[in-house]
Motif scaffolding. Structure first.
Motif, PDB file in Angstrom:
ATOM      1  N   ILE A 171       0.845  -1.202   0.000  1.00 37.49           N
ATOM      2  CA  ILE A 171       0.000   0.000   0.000  1.00 37.49           C
ATOM      3  C   ILE A 171       0.877   1.247   0.000  1.00 37.49           C
ATOM      4  CG2 ILE A 171      -1.683   1.337   1.331  1.00 37.49           C
ATOM      5  CD1 ILE A 171      -2.916  -1.284   2.182  1.00 37.49           C
ATOM      6  N   ARG A 172       1.935   1.204   0.822  1.00 35.73           N
ATOM      7  CA  ARG A 172       2.846   2.353   0.863  1.00 35.73           C
ATOM      8  C   ARG A 172       3.511   2.558  -0.502  1.00 35.73           C
ATOM      9  NH1 ARG A 172       3.991   0.715   6.245  1.00 35.73           N
ATOM     10  NH2 ARG A 172       5.796  -0.481   5.559  1.00 35.73           N
ATOM     11  N   ALA A 173       3.910   1.459  -1.109  1.00 39.38           N
ATOM     12  CA  ALA A 173       4.541   1.557  -2.431  1.00 39.38           C
ATOM     13  C   ALA A 173       3.574   2.178  -3.435  1.00 39.38           C
ATOM     14  CB  ALA A 173       4.978   0.176  -2.909  1.00 39.38           C
ATOM     15  N   LEU A 174       2.318   1.742  -3.348  1.00 44.94           N
ATOM     16  CA  LEU A 174       1.307   2.235  -4.287  1.00 44.94           C
ATOM     17  C   LEU A 174       1.096   3.742  -4.116  1.00 44.94           C
ATOM     18  CD1 LEU A 174      -0.846   1.282  -6.398  1.00 44.94           C
ATOM     19  CD2 LEU A 174      -2.473   1.296  -4.516  1.00 44.94           C
ATOM     20  N   ILE A 175       0.912   4.167  -2.852  1.00 42.95           N
ATOM     21  CA  ILE A 175       0.646   5.590  -2.605  1.00 42.95           C
ATOM     22  C   ILE A 175       1.846   6.441  -3.024  1.00 42.95           C
ATOM     23  CG2 ILE A 175       0.210   7.339  -0.825  1.00 42.95           C
ATOM     24  CD1 ILE A 175      -1.300   5.167   0.732  1.00 42.95           C
ATOM     25  N   GLY A 176       3.012   6.089  -2.505  1.00 41.96           N
ATOM     26  CA  GLY A 176       4.230   6.855  -2.815  1.00 41.96           C
ATOM     27  C   GLY A 176       4.469   6.915  -4.313  1.00 41.96           C
ATOM     28  N   GLY A 177       4.316   5.759  -4.963  1.00 42.44           N
ATOM     29  CA  GLY A 177       4.581   5.676  -6.394  1.00 42.44           C
ATOM     30  C   GLY A 177       3.646   6.556  -7.199  1.00 42.44           C
ATOM     31  N   ILE A 178       2.369   6.511  -6.855  1.00 39.96           N
ATOM     32  CA  ILE A 178       1.397   7.301  -7.615  1.00 39.96           C
ATOM     33  C   ILE A 178       1.681   8.794  -7.454  1.00 39.96           C
ATOM     34  CG2 ILE A 178      -1.040   8.019  -7.670  1.00 39.96           C
ATOM     35  CD1 ILE A 178      -1.807   5.116  -7.364  1.00 39.96           C
ATOM     36  N   LEU A 179       1.944   9.211  -6.217  1.00 40.65           N
ATOM     37  CA  LEU A 179       2.195  10.639  -5.978  1.00 40.65           C
ATOM     38  C   LEU A 179       3.388  11.129  -6.788  1.00 40.65           C
ATOM     39  CD1 LEU A 179       1.654  10.807  -2.105  1.00 40.65           C
ATOM     40  CD2 LEU A 179       0.076  11.467  -3.917  1.00 40.65           C
ATOM     41  N   ILE A 180       4.472  10.367  -6.735  1.00 40.83           N
ATOM     42  CA  ILE A 180       5.687  10.817  -7.433  1.00 40.83           C
ATOM     43  C   ILE A 180       5.522  10.682  -8.949  1.00 40.83           C
ATOM     44  CG2 ILE A 180       8.165  10.412  -7.716  1.00 40.83           C
ATOM     45  CD1 ILE A 180       7.240  11.840  -5.089  1.00 40.83           C
ATOM     46  N   SER A 181       4.783   9.653  -9.388  1.00 39.58           N
ATOM     47  CA  SER A 181       4.546   9.501 -10.836  1.00 39.58           C
ATOM     48  C   SER A 181       3.859  10.730 -11.403  1.00 39.58           C
ATOM     49  CB  SER A 181       3.653   8.297 -11.123  1.00 39.58           C
ATOM     50  OG  SER A 181       4.269   7.128 -10.683  1.00 39.58           O
ATOM     51  N   ILE A 182       2.873  11.238 -10.654  1.00 42.16           N
ATOM     52  CA  ILE A 182       2.137  12.411 -11.147  1.00 42.16           C
ATOM     53  C   ILE A 182       3.083  13.616 -11.255  1.00 42.16           C
ATOM     54  CG2 ILE A 182       0.276  14.050 -10.661  1.00 42.16           C
ATOM     55  CD1 ILE A 182      -1.187  11.758  -9.245  1.00 42.16           C
ATOM     56  N   CYS A 183       3.854  13.863 -10.195  1.00 49.08           N
ATOM     57  CA  CYS A 183       4.801  14.997 -10.218  1.00 49.08           C
ATOM     58  C   CYS A 183       5.753  14.882 -11.402  1.00 49.08           C
ATOM     59  CB  CYS A 183       5.645  15.038  -8.948  1.00 49.08           C
ATOM     60  SG  CYS A 183       4.694  15.273  -7.465  1.00 49.08           S
ATOM     61  N   ALA A 184       6.338  13.695 -11.554  1.00 48.01           N
ATOM     62  CA  ALA A 184       7.334  13.505 -12.609  1.00 48.01           C
ATOM     63  C   ALA A 184       6.705  13.725 -13.977  1.00 48.01           C
ATOM     64  CB  ALA A 184       7.937  12.110 -12.509  1.00 48.01           C
ATOM     65  N   ALA A 185       5.468  13.223 -14.147  1.00 45.71           N
ATOM     66  CA  ALA A 185       4.818  13.339 -15.454  1.00 45.71           C
ATOM     67  C   ALA A 185       4.546  14.795 -15.813  1.00 45.71           C
ATOM     68  CB  ALA A 185       3.518  12.539 -15.452  1.00 45.71           C
ATOM     69  N   LEU A 186       4.045  15.567 -14.835  1.00 45.94           N
ATOM     70  CA  LEU A 186       3.736  16.972 -15.113  1.00 45.94           C
ATOM     71  C   LEU A 186       4.994  17.737 -15.511  1.00 45.94           C
ATOM     72  CD1 LEU A 186       1.244  17.945 -12.253  1.00 45.94           C
ATOM     73  CD2 LEU A 186       0.754  17.205 -14.588  1.00 45.94           C
ATOM     74  N   LEU A 187       6.036  17.588 -14.700  1.00 45.61           N
ATOM     75  CA  LEU A 187       7.268  18.319 -14.980  1.00 45.61           C
ATOM     76  C   LEU A 187       7.921  17.829 -16.257  1.00 45.61           C
ATOM     77  CD1 LEU A 187       8.536  18.355 -11.339  1.00 45.61           C
ATOM     78  CD2 LEU A 187       7.856  20.349 -12.672  1.00 45.61           C
ATOM     79  N   GLY A 188       7.757  16.522 -16.514  1.00 44.37           N
ATOM     80  CA  GLY A 188       8.373  15.919 -17.689  1.00 44.37           C
ATOM     81  C   GLY A 188       7.969  16.613 -18.980  1.00 44.37           C
ATOM     82  N   VAL A 189       6.700  17.014 -19.063  1.00 43.28           N
ATOM     83  CA  VAL A 189       6.221  17.639 -20.299  1.00 43.28           C
ATOM     84  C   VAL A 189       7.065  18.879 -20.625  1.00 43.28           C
ATOM     85  CG1 VAL A 189       4.274  18.773 -21.407  1.00 43.28           C
ATOM     86  CG2 VAL A 189       3.886  16.774 -19.977  1.00 43.28           C
ATOM     87  N   SER A 190       7.246  19.737 -19.617  1.00 40.94           N
ATOM     88  CA  SER A 190       8.053  20.944 -19.856  1.00 40.94           C
ATOM     89  C   SER A 190       9.505  20.605 -20.135  1.00 40.94           C
ATOM     90  CB  SER A 190       7.992  21.875 -18.642  1.00 40.94           C
ATOM     91  OG  SER A 190       6.851  22.675 -18.717  1.00 40.94           O
ATOM     92  N   LEU A 191      10.053  19.674 -19.352  1.00 42.64           N
ATOM     93  CA  LEU A 191      11.474  19.353 -19.508  1.00 42.64           C
ATOM     94  C   LEU A 191      11.763  18.788 -20.892  1.00 42.64           C
ATOM     95  CD1 LEU A 191      12.226  17.819 -16.000  1.00 42.64           C
ATOM     96  CD2 LEU A 191      12.984  20.017 -16.880  1.00 42.64           C
ATOM     97  N   VAL A 192      10.900  17.868 -21.340  1.00 42.47           N
ATOM     98  CA  VAL A 192      11.128  17.260 -22.651  1.00 42.47           C
ATOM     99  C   VAL A 192      10.999  18.319 -23.754  1.00 42.47           C
ATOM    100  CG1 VAL A 192      10.155  15.672 -24.345  1.00 42.47           C
ATOM    101  CG2 VAL A 192      10.484  14.931 -21.997  1.00 42.47           C
ATOM    102  N   LEU A 193       9.970  19.169 -23.652  1.00 41.42           N
ATOM    103  CA  LEU A 193       9.753  20.168 -24.703  1.00 41.42           C
ATOM    104  C   LEU A 193      10.852  21.222 -24.713  1.00 41.42           C
ATOM    105  CD1 LEU A 193       5.913  20.578 -24.528  1.00 41.42           C
ATOM    106  CD2 LEU A 193       7.241  19.773 -26.465  1.00 41.42           C
ATOM    107  N   LYS A 194      11.404  21.517 -23.555  1.00 43.84           N
ATOM    108  CA  LYS A 194      12.484  22.497 -23.499  1.00 43.84           C
ATOM    109  C   LYS A 194      13.829  21.854 -23.816  1.00 43.84           C
ATOM    110  CE  LYS A 194      12.336  25.640 -20.028  1.00 43.84           C
ATOM    111  NZ  LYS A 194      11.880  26.935 -20.534  1.00 43.84           N
ATOM    112  N   LYS A 195      13.829  20.589 -24.162  1.00 45.74           N
ATOM    113  CA  LYS A 195      15.064  19.831 -24.415  1.00 45.74           C
ATOM    114  C   LYS A 195      15.958  19.770 -23.170  1.00 45.74           C
ATOM    115  CE  LYS A 195      14.361  20.050 -29.072  1.00 45.74           C
ATOM    116  NZ  LYS A 195      13.259  19.179 -29.406  1.00 45.74           N
ATOM    117  N   TYR A 196      15.317  19.665 -22.030  1.00 42.69           N
ATOM    118  CA  TYR A 196      16.058  19.547 -20.782  1.00 42.69           C
ATOM    119  C   TYR A 196      16.000  18.133 -20.204  1.00 42.69           C
ATOM    120  CZ  TYR A 196      16.305  24.676 -20.228  1.00 42.69           C
ATOM    121  OH  TYR A 196      16.580  26.012 -20.386  1.00 42.69           O
ATOM    122  N   SER A 197      15.634  17.159 -21.060  1.00 44.95           N
ATOM    123  CA  SER A 197      15.460  15.804 -20.528  1.00 44.95           C
ATOM    124  C   SER A 197      16.659  15.329 -19.738  1.00 44.95           C
ATOM    125  CB  SER A 197      15.222  14.820 -21.671  1.00 44.95           C
ATOM    126  OG  SER A 197      14.242  15.291 -22.531  1.00 44.95           O
TER     127      SER A 197
END
Lengths: 278, 238
Positions: free
Chosen positions: A14-40
């Motif tokens: 359960i802890r893995a699920l909660i932690g993973g989902i929270l961080i997945s969302i953060c990473a995904a949101l920021l990822g869009v800008s980073l990839v588009l800005k060529k900052y991957s």
């Protein structure tokens, strides 16, 4: 039929699920800008710096996360500066910094003789999250979500066209730093889950996947978050049944989704091209 | 006619080399000024100066009669990254409204209305939901022009707006800019390589050439040594 609910009778799952989902969302949101800005590559570079800091922190028996977060934030600003100033040099500089930090980390860990930690940092230890880690995940999630939503329009403007944003009075440097700060936070916490070697996949894959099929920025962002959560969930469940490494399984699920979305995207393009000709 | 921008004895240097020296000119509202000059003559540097992003080494650039930086609509040169950018036309145009926001985080109804109006003005209604990356070069430029209109009603500053467009689309773009100038009374400053289009459309020319820059009306320019050089028969037939 597999009984998925039985997996989550274990509290560590359960802890893995909660932690993973929270961080997945953060990473995904920021990822869009980073990839588009060529900052991957910055995400990747930061994770290596984070590893170095964690290893030194644990060798010197500082609390590792508290020690590494400020270091990674400072490096994030630094990496951003470098890649703004000149492109080719910036690329090479990121590679230098990340391999350098990796070497420092491994050396520090081996001198201090704590080799189990090394493996945890390199490959992640999502199944051994403590309650304290979960609190940290929630905190990072809250900070990233609030700032991202409040500054969404500005982040869009800065990502799409820096020179226009700058010319019309948007403080481009400030928002670039904001992106770097949020990325640094996400990367350090994400390393605990996915490990140094795989955390940048959490940032890059969902953004690339959603860009295959989505036409507007808002949809790309939302789809990224959904893809990220879904891939994480499937990866976690699969790894439980097949006893495969969790981080790697999540990345492999992402890879499959990317292939599927690429095929769907190209079919979609062909259909719309046909309609256009008609 | 009121003064909008006044340059007094302005000199710029770029990487410690002087590029523009002792430049004097005034832009009045409703004018159409073309800034021409060879590569490295300081067109981009001057543009940055006009936008308030770079301070002149000497002299001063004055924005007159309360012309705020958030009343200047800017059309920058295209970046290669944008070609692949997943954003809808509406999102791009709307982002032009950001400069009137300060710290307000979200767009108001008024912002959206203004974006819609400008999309309509430039004939982009059919493309409003399309993705920016799927548009042709000319359509992309029109979207960016609509965004510039959202950013500033008084003055448009266009940095080589026709680069990479084919001749027909180039002509369309020039006509569109001229319409905005004549019908909407928007002041236009355009940086351009295309000296022939410059004299065709603009009413004032600024030809940058270190310390021998020319500024005047188009007809004065045609009579000046610089203008004569470019429009002498020899050059014309080349």
């Amino acid at each position: 039929m597999l009984d998925i609910t039985s997996i989550f009778e274990h509290s560590f799952m359960i802890r893995a699920l909660i932690g993973g989902i929270l961080i997945s969302i953060c990473a995904a949101l920021l990822g869009v800008s980073l990839v588009l800005k060529k900052y991957s590559m910055i995400g990747d570079g930061l994770s290596h710096v984070g590893f170095g800091a964690l290893a030194i922190g644990s060798a010197a028996s500082f609390p590792p996360l508290e020690f590494s977060i400020p270091i990674v934030i400072v490096s994030a600003f630094f990496l951003l500066r470098i890649s703004e100033n000149s492109k080719i040099k910036g690329d090479a500089a990121i590679a230098l910094i990340s391999t350098g930090a990796l070497a420092i980390g491994i050396t520090a860990a081996s001198l201090s003789g704590v080799n189990t930690d090394i493996e945890n940092y390199l490959f992640g230890s999502i199944l051994s999250l403590s309650n304290g880690d979960i609190v940290l995940c929630w905190t990072v999630f809250a900070v990233v979500m609030i700032l991202y939503i409040l500054f969404y329009n500005k982040i869009f403007a800065v990502t799409f066209d820096e020179s226009f944003a700058k010319a019309t009075g948007t403080k481009v440097g400030l928002y670039n730093m904001l992106i770097a700060l949020l990325t640094a936070l996400t990367v350090v916490i994400g390393m605990k889950l996915m490990g140094t070697l795989l955390i940048s996949s959490l940032i890059i894959f969902p953004a690339i996947i959603s860009m295959r099929i989505c036409k507007c920025f808002k949809m790309v962002t939302i789809t990224s978050a959904i893809v990220s959560i879904t891939s994480f969930f499937i990866g976690l469940v699969v790894s439980y049944y097949l006893a495969t490494p969790t981080g790697a399984s999540i990345v492999l699920v992402n890879l499959c989704v990317l292939i599927i979305f690429s095929i769907v995207g190209s079919i979609k393009d062909k259909i719309s091209a046909k309609n256009y000709i008609k | 006619m009121e003064e909008l921008i006044k340059c007094e004895n302005v000199s710029f240097s770029y990487e410690n080399v002087g590029v523009v020296k002792n430049l004097n000119f005034i832009v009045y509202s409703g004018e159409y000024l073309c800034i021409v000059g060879e590569n490295g003559s300081g067109k981009s540097t001057l543009t940055r100066g006009l936008l308030g992003l770079k301070q002149p080494a000497l002299g001063k650039i004055v924005r007159c009669n309360g012309l705020g930086l958030n009343e200047i609509g800017y059309l920058p040169q295209k970046t290669p990254m944008q070609k692949e950018f997943p954003a809808s036309v509406f999102e791009v145009v709307l982002s032009g409204r950001l400069n009137s926001h300060g710290f307000r985080p979200f767009y108001s109804k008024e912002d959206k209305q203004i974006a819609h109006d400008n999309i309509k003005k430039l004939g982009l209604e059919e493309l409003i939901k399309r993705s920016y990356r799927d548009l042709s070069g000319g359509q992309q430029q029109r979207v960016l022009l609509a965004r510039a209109l959202c950013a500033g009603r008084k003055l448009l500053l266009l940095d080589e707006p026709v680069t990479g467009l084919d001749p027909i689309v180039t002509e369309e773009m020039y006509r569109l800019i001229q319409e905005l100038n004549s019908k909407e009374k928007i002041t236009v400053i355009m940086v351009s390589h295309d000296i022939f289009a410059a004299v065709k459309y603009a009413d004032h020319i600024l030809h940058l050439n270190f310390d021998k820059s020319f500024f005047g009306t188009t007809s004065e320019y045609m009579e000046s040594p610089m203008g004569k050089y470019f429009f002498s028969e020899d050059n014309f037939n080349k």
